[in-house]
Scaffold this motif. Sequence first.
Motif, short mmCIF file in Angstrom:
data_model
loop_
_atom_site.label_atom_id
_atom_site.label_comp_id
_atom_site.label_asym_id
_atom_site.label_seq_id
_atom_site.Cartn_x
_atom_site.Cartn_y
_atom_site.Cartn_z
N VAL A 118 2.98 0.89 8.16
CA VAL A 118 2.39 1.33 9.42
C VAL A 118 3.15 0.73 10.61
O VAL A 118 3.93 -0.20 10.46
CB VAL A 118 0.88 0.98 9.49
CG1 VAL A 118 0.09 1.84 8.51
CG2 VAL A 118 0.66 -0.50 9.20
N ASN A 173 -2.39 -7.34 12.58
CA ASN A 173 -2.60 -5.89 12.73
C ASN A 173 -2.89 -5.56 14.19
O ASN A 173 -3.98 -5.13 14.57
CB ASN A 173 -3.78 -5.42 11.86
CG ASN A 173 -3.54 -5.62 10.38
OD1 ASN A 173 -2.91 -6.58 9.99
ND2 ASN A 173 -4.03 -4.71 9.58
N GLU A 191 -10.68 -8.11 5.07
CA GLU A 191 -11.08 -7.09 6.05
C GLU A 191 -12.41 -6.44 5.66
O GLU A 191 -12.89 -5.56 6.37
CB GLU A 191 -9.99 -6.02 6.14
CG GLU A 191 -8.73 -6.50 6.84
CD GLU A 191 -7.56 -5.55 6.67
OE1 GLU A 191 -7.75 -4.39 6.24
OE2 GLU A 191 -6.42 -5.97 6.96
N TYR A 246 0.81 -1.23 0.00
CA TYR A 246 0.00 0.00 0.00
C TYR A 246 0.85 1.27 0.00
O TYR A 246 0.30 2.38 0.03
CB TYR A 246 -0.92 0.05 1.22
CG TYR A 246 -1.97 -1.05 1.33
CD1 TYR A 246 -2.25 -1.91 0.28
CD2 TYR A 246 -2.71 -1.20 2.51
CE1 TYR A 246 -3.21 -2.90 0.41
CE2 TYR A 246 -3.67 -2.18 2.64
CZ TYR A 246 -3.92 -3.03 1.59
OH TYR A 246 -4.88 -4.00 1.72
N HIS A 303 -2.99 6.11 6.78
CA HIS A 303 -1.82 5.71 7.59
C HIS A 303 -0.71 5.16 6.68
O HIS A 303 0.46 5.50 6.85
CB HIS A 303 -2.22 4.63 8.60
CG HIS A 303 -3.45 4.98 9.38
ND1 HIS A 303 -3.45 5.96 10.35
CD2 HIS A 303 -4.72 4.50 9.33
CE1 HIS A 303 -4.67 6.05 10.85
NE2 HIS A 303 -5.45 5.18 10.25
N MET A 304 -1.11 4.30 5.74
CA MET A 304 -0.12 3.72 4.83
C MET A 304 0.51 4.79 3.94
O MET A 304 1.66 4.67 3.54
CB MET A 304 -0.78 2.65 3.95
CG MET A 304 -1.04 1.36 4.68
SD MET A 304 0.51 0.43 4.81
CE MET A 304 -0.09 -1.14 5.43
N CYS A 313 -11.31 -2.32 10.05
CA CYS A 313 -10.40 -1.49 9.26
C CYS A 313 -11.21 -0.34 8.68
O CYS A 313 -12.20 -0.56 7.98
CB CYS A 313 -9.79 -2.33 8.13
SG CYS A 313 -9.12 -1.30 6.83
N GLU A 314 -10.77 0.88 8.95
CA GLU A 314 -11.53 2.06 8.50
C GLU A 314 -11.56 2.16 6.97
O GLU A 314 -12.41 2.87 6.43
CB GLU A 314 -10.91 3.32 9.10
CG GLU A 314 -9.51 3.62 8.58
CD GLU A 314 -8.80 4.77 9.31
OE1 GLU A 314 -8.83 4.78 10.56
OE2 GLU A 314 -8.24 5.62 8.62
N VAL A 315 -10.64 1.50 6.29
CA VAL A 315 -10.57 1.55 4.82
C VAL A 315 -11.54 0.51 4.22
O VAL A 315 -12.42 0.85 3.43
CB VAL A 315 -9.12 1.27 4.35
CG1 VAL A 315 -9.05 1.10 2.84
CG2 VAL A 315 -8.21 2.39 4.81
N HIS A 316 -11.39 -0.73 4.63
CA HIS A 316 -12.21 -1.79 4.03
C HIS A 316 -13.66 -1.74 4.49
O HIS A 316 -14.54 -2.27 3.81
CB HIS A 316 -11.56 -3.16 4.31
CG HIS A 316 -10.28 -3.34 3.55
ND1 HIS A 316 -9.07 -2.92 4.04
CD2 HIS A 316 -10.03 -3.86 2.31
CE1 HIS A 316 -8.12 -3.18 3.15
NE2 HIS A 316 -8.67 -3.75 2.10
N CYS A 358 -3.08 2.33 12.67
CA CYS A 358 -4.00 1.45 11.92
C CYS A 358 -5.24 1.35 12.80
O CYS A 358 -5.11 1.16 14.01
CB CYS A 358 -3.34 0.09 11.72
SG CYS A 358 -4.49 -1.24 11.30
N SER A 359 -6.42 1.50 12.20
CA SER A 359 -7.63 1.50 13.04
C SER A 359 -7.82 0.16 13.75
O SER A 359 -8.45 0.10 14.81
CB SER A 359 -8.87 1.86 12.21
OG SER A 359 -9.09 0.87 11.23
N LEU A 360 -7.28 -0.91 13.17
CA LEU A 360 -7.39 -2.21 13.84
C LEU A 360 -6.44 -2.28 15.03
O LEU A 360 -6.85 -2.57 16.16
CB LEU A 360 -7.10 -3.34 12.86
CG LEU A 360 -8.24 -3.71 11.91
CD1 LEU A 360 -7.74 -4.62 10.81
CD2 LEU A 360 -9.39 -4.36 12.67
N CYS A 367 -5.58 4.25 2.31
CA CYS A 367 -5.33 4.21 3.75
C CYS A 367 -4.41 5.38 4.10
O CYS A 367 -3.26 5.44 3.65
CB CYS A 367 -4.66 2.89 4.13
SG CYS A 367 -4.15 2.88 5.86
FE1 SF4 Z 1 -4.98 -0.72 9.03
FE2 SF4 Z 1 -4.85 0.83 6.85
FE3 SF4 Z 1 -4.58 -1.84 6.62
FE4 SF4 Z 1 -6.91 -0.75 7.25
S1 SF4 Z 1 -5.80 -0.50 5.34
S2 SF4 Z 1 -5.99 -2.54 8.22
S3 SF4 Z 1 -6.34 0.99 8.54
S4 SF4 Z 1 -3.20 -0.45 7.71
#
Ligand code: SF4
Length: 358
Positions: free
Chosen positions: A109, A162, A250, A73, A314-315, A221-224, A134-136, A312
């Motif tokens: 991350v 994660n 996710e 990512y 964070h990524m 996961c805030e993205v998925h 990472c939200s997780l 993401c």
């Molecule tokens: Fe965490 Fe980002 Fe991966 Fe989602 S996409 S699990 S927030 S690192």
Amino acid sequence: MAIELPNVPLPSNQLVYSNWSDDEIEQEALRLQCAIQQHQRWPIETCRNIAHLTLEINRLKEKNGVFLIAHSYQTPDIIYGVADEVADSYTLSKAARDAPQQTILFSSVRFMAETAKIVSPHKTVLHPSPEAGCSLSDGISAQDVRDLRARHPGVPVACYINTTAAVKAECDVSVTSSNYLRICERLPGNKLIFVPDRFMGAHLQKSLSGKKEVIVFDGECEVHAVFTGSKVREWKNRIGDELTVLAHPECSAEVLEEADFVGSSEKLIQEAIRLGIENKPDVMLITECGTAERVLAETKVELNLYGACVMCRHMKATQLEDILQTLQNPRDNQIIEIDCDIIERARKNLDEMFRLAE
Ligand code: SF4
Ligand code: 13P
């Protein structure tokens, strides 16, 4: 007398560069453009503008024996410009463990850099973006796991990779998106606790139904979590039966139900490329945007990628400048340090993952 370097980030205009000739910059720009394979989004001018950064990072890596690991990512300039290893979290944790170099720079991350330190505690692990969470992993604490254990005594606890080192230290085994089904099926007993991803946990429960009960934590996961089943169905109706839907585990159950293939970031890339080669070019990739970027860069076969990806934040926090600054003058919080006791306990957890995954 030794000169004391300031332990503060160097502003990008204070980063130190060698005197690269115009010819060296041009050669590097061409190399970058050829590797990134996206001539519209990464035109030669942009590659020229970053060439001094990638040249300098690669020079320092070689000089100081640094192995640079990047998750899929990360942005293409990092992946194709400076990374030595790019893959999903399982492969990267093995790469960190097996790398002969004594210094690892992990462009990703925080929990991934912590994992590298746990599997190779004698190495120096650098992480350019300490704020990249990472939200997780940020959604569960070691105390949460202790509370779950107290409520379900004797039940094995599997955690998604994660998670922080402190959380791993409280769990029996880590799993990743490429092995959670295989590992959890092999755990003893007819019950297990799975933390922290409720969607992956639900998928696990469905796959193990009739064999094991899965007690699931409620992280996501805030993205998925953004993707919905109805959007996937809309695309299926629009494109027709020729559309192949690939999703990361996710995603929610209603998304995974619509998917033809569920897998880790690396497995999704391989599957999309395979479909292209088999003349099935209509693909929907339900995951973070970096996955599609790698597919586009790594196959010459024409693919029609439908739908929208989600980034993401964070990524995407790490830039080439952060990597160069970390190599030149790392701040304390860019060097991963973990308490010995936590490393020892988390190491058992990860060794168990390697054992059960193979
Ligand atoms: Fe965490 Fe980002 Fe991966 Fe989602 S996409 S699990 S927030 S690192
Ligand atoms: P992968 O192991 O599939 O790369 O997943 C890591 C991750 O954080 C996905 O969001």
